[in-house]
Design an enzyme around this catalytic site. Sequence first.
Site, short mmCIF file in Angstrom:
data_model
loop_
_atom_site.label_atom_id
_atom_site.label_comp_id
_atom_site.label_asym_id
_atom_site.label_seq_id
_atom_site.Cartn_x
_atom_site.Cartn_y
_atom_site.Cartn_z
N GLY A 20 -2.12 11.69 6.91
CA GLY A 20 -3.01 11.81 5.76
C GLY A 20 -2.60 12.77 4.66
O GLY A 20 -3.19 12.75 3.58
N GLU A 24 0.70 12.39 12.78
CA GLU A 24 1.12 11.01 12.47
C GLU A 24 1.36 10.83 10.97
O GLU A 24 0.72 9.99 10.34
CB GLU A 24 0.03 10.03 12.91
CG GLU A 24 -0.32 10.10 14.38
CD GLU A 24 -1.54 9.25 14.73
OE1 GLU A 24 -1.68 8.88 15.89
OE2 GLU A 24 -2.37 8.96 13.83
N PRO A 25 2.26 11.59 10.37
CA PRO A 25 2.47 11.45 8.93
C PRO A 25 3.20 10.15 8.60
O PRO A 25 4.10 9.73 9.33
CB PRO A 25 3.35 12.65 8.59
CG PRO A 25 4.11 12.93 9.85
CD PRO A 25 3.17 12.57 10.98
N ARG A 82 2.95 8.60 4.71
CA ARG A 82 3.22 8.78 3.28
C ARG A 82 4.07 10.02 2.99
O ARG A 82 4.98 9.97 2.17
CB ARG A 82 1.88 8.90 2.56
CG ARG A 82 1.94 8.80 1.06
CD ARG A 82 0.58 9.15 0.46
NE ARG A 82 -0.49 8.34 0.96
CZ ARG A 82 -0.87 7.16 0.45
NH1 ARG A 82 -0.25 6.68 -0.60
NH2 ARG A 82 -1.87 6.48 0.97
N TYR A 99 -5.44 0.07 -5.20
CA TYR A 99 -6.03 1.42 -5.07
C TYR A 99 -6.11 2.15 -6.41
O TYR A 99 -6.31 3.36 -6.42
CB TYR A 99 -5.16 2.31 -4.16
CG TYR A 99 -4.89 1.76 -2.79
CD1 TYR A 99 -5.91 1.45 -1.91
CD2 TYR A 99 -3.57 1.62 -2.34
CE1 TYR A 99 -5.64 0.99 -0.63
CE2 TYR A 99 -3.28 1.16 -1.06
CZ TYR A 99 -4.33 0.85 -0.21
OH TYR A 99 -4.05 0.40 1.04
N CYS A 119 0.47 -14.50 -12.28
CA CYS A 119 -0.67 -15.01 -13.04
C CYS A 119 -1.98 -14.36 -12.57
O CYS A 119 -2.82 -15.00 -11.95
CB CYS A 119 -0.72 -16.51 -12.87
SG CYS A 119 -1.88 -17.27 -13.96
N GLU A 120 -2.10 -13.06 -12.79
CA GLU A 120 -3.30 -12.29 -12.42
C GLU A 120 -3.38 -11.12 -13.39
O GLU A 120 -2.36 -10.47 -13.64
CB GLU A 120 -3.18 -11.67 -11.01
CG GLU A 120 -2.95 -12.62 -9.88
CD GLU A 120 -4.20 -12.94 -9.08
OE1 GLU A 120 -5.26 -12.35 -9.36
OE2 GLU A 120 -4.09 -13.79 -8.20
N TYR A 139 3.84 2.35 1.81
CA TYR A 139 2.90 1.28 1.49
C TYR A 139 3.41 0.47 0.28
O TYR A 139 2.61 -0.04 -0.50
CB TYR A 139 1.50 1.84 1.22
CG TYR A 139 0.96 2.73 2.32
CD1 TYR A 139 0.48 2.19 3.51
CD2 TYR A 139 0.96 4.13 2.19
CE1 TYR A 139 -0.01 3.01 4.53
CE2 TYR A 139 0.47 4.94 3.22
CZ TYR A 139 -0.02 4.38 4.37
OH TYR A 139 -0.50 5.20 5.37
#
Length: 410
Positions: free
Chosen positions: A237, A271-272, A274, A314, A340-341, A369
């Site tokens: 985290g 548990e890193p 990122r 996000y 196309c968004e 990610y």
Amino acid sequence: MLRFKKNDLCIEQVKLSDIAKQYGTSAYIYSKNQIIKNFEAYKKALGSKGGFICFACKTNSNGAILKLLAGIGAGADTTSGGEIYRCLKAGFNPSKIVYAGVGKTSEEIEYALKSKIFMFNIESFEELDAIDNIAGKMKVKAKISFRINPYVNPDTHSYIVTGRKGTKFGIPYEDAVKAYLTAKKKKNVAIVGIHSHIGSQILNIAPFKLAAQKIKKIVDAVEKNGIKLEYINCGGGLGIEYEEGQKVPDPSQLMLELFPVFDKDKKFIFEPGRSIIGNAGHMLIKILYRKISGGKSFLITDAGMNDLIRPTLYEAYHEIMPIKKTNAKKVKTNVVGPICESGDFMGKDRMLPMIEQGGHLLVTCTGAYGAAMSSEYNSRPLLPEVLVDGNKAVLIRKRASYKDLLLNEI
Ligand SMILES: Cc1ncc(COP(=O)(O)O)c(C=O)c1O
């Protein structure tokens, strides 16, 4: 490990323009030495405390990167049978693999037990029953912790908060002791610890400490009932600096605050994800077209939201920079993709030099990610990945082809 050498932006010693020439765009590029540096900071902070650092491989599951981390002593935090498979293939010691996730299937539980992973982080009473039953049938003992939801709400995007009351994650705080007492009666599980993970991209230590203090209360209550909890798993985290000037605590600051909360004999797991791979990876993209529409300037690039979904999912900010120094005038512009968004953007209202068509940009800090969350949406083949070590750039995943798009179709 990004810096300009004369006019060229380099990753370690390699010019990004050379990588673009050799491997094409768009592409994910990683710095091997940044990954090592990030992991070593955790290892050093853990020091002689027992336990280990498990890389959260959901952030990036490229085999070469996993192999690199396994080789320097990392364990792995996994969330599916597929991740366990990748980690074993990459050479992780199964005795350093932990497995969380609210929806483990029977097949996944069986596979994890067969693989002799270190422990399951159990997230519900029914999952406890399932693991106990399957372990019984296999005549093995499953090592377990409970993932406890400490009801701590860190200040981060709501989609990546997991420790708040009312999320799907973990055992509800008020049921924590009951979970351990229930597990004590099961024949086929061995209780080894306690786990919590409150969210991701967290930029201050206070919520981690509050969660630890709440977990400590559970540890005391459980141990009073004669159940020893050897391992304290504090989850991942820790955030990274996506925007210049963002203040980010380092692993040693985090551990310095957390260790004294617990008794001296405890072993720790972190548990890193990122904070190991996020700032070690970047996405190299090319400007296909430029246009002004409705009074707005657009740089249309060859990378879409299928390649990097974080900005639209996000509202994530990634700094975007040209890979060549230029005196071109800066203009407020939107960096968008070909999909196309309207959500297909890398960055909005950025002050960027008006680079020529065919010029390149780097979308920074996309190692976590990024590739791992990419898809083939709009039938766009997955991107290549390149690992840079000093002056060498090696392809670690080749660009997928149109043929790959049809691979499993019948
Ligand atoms: C259980 C668990 N551990 C670790 C992580 C990694 O978090 P981060 O990438 O923020 O370090 C996650 C991410 O969601 C997670 O769910």
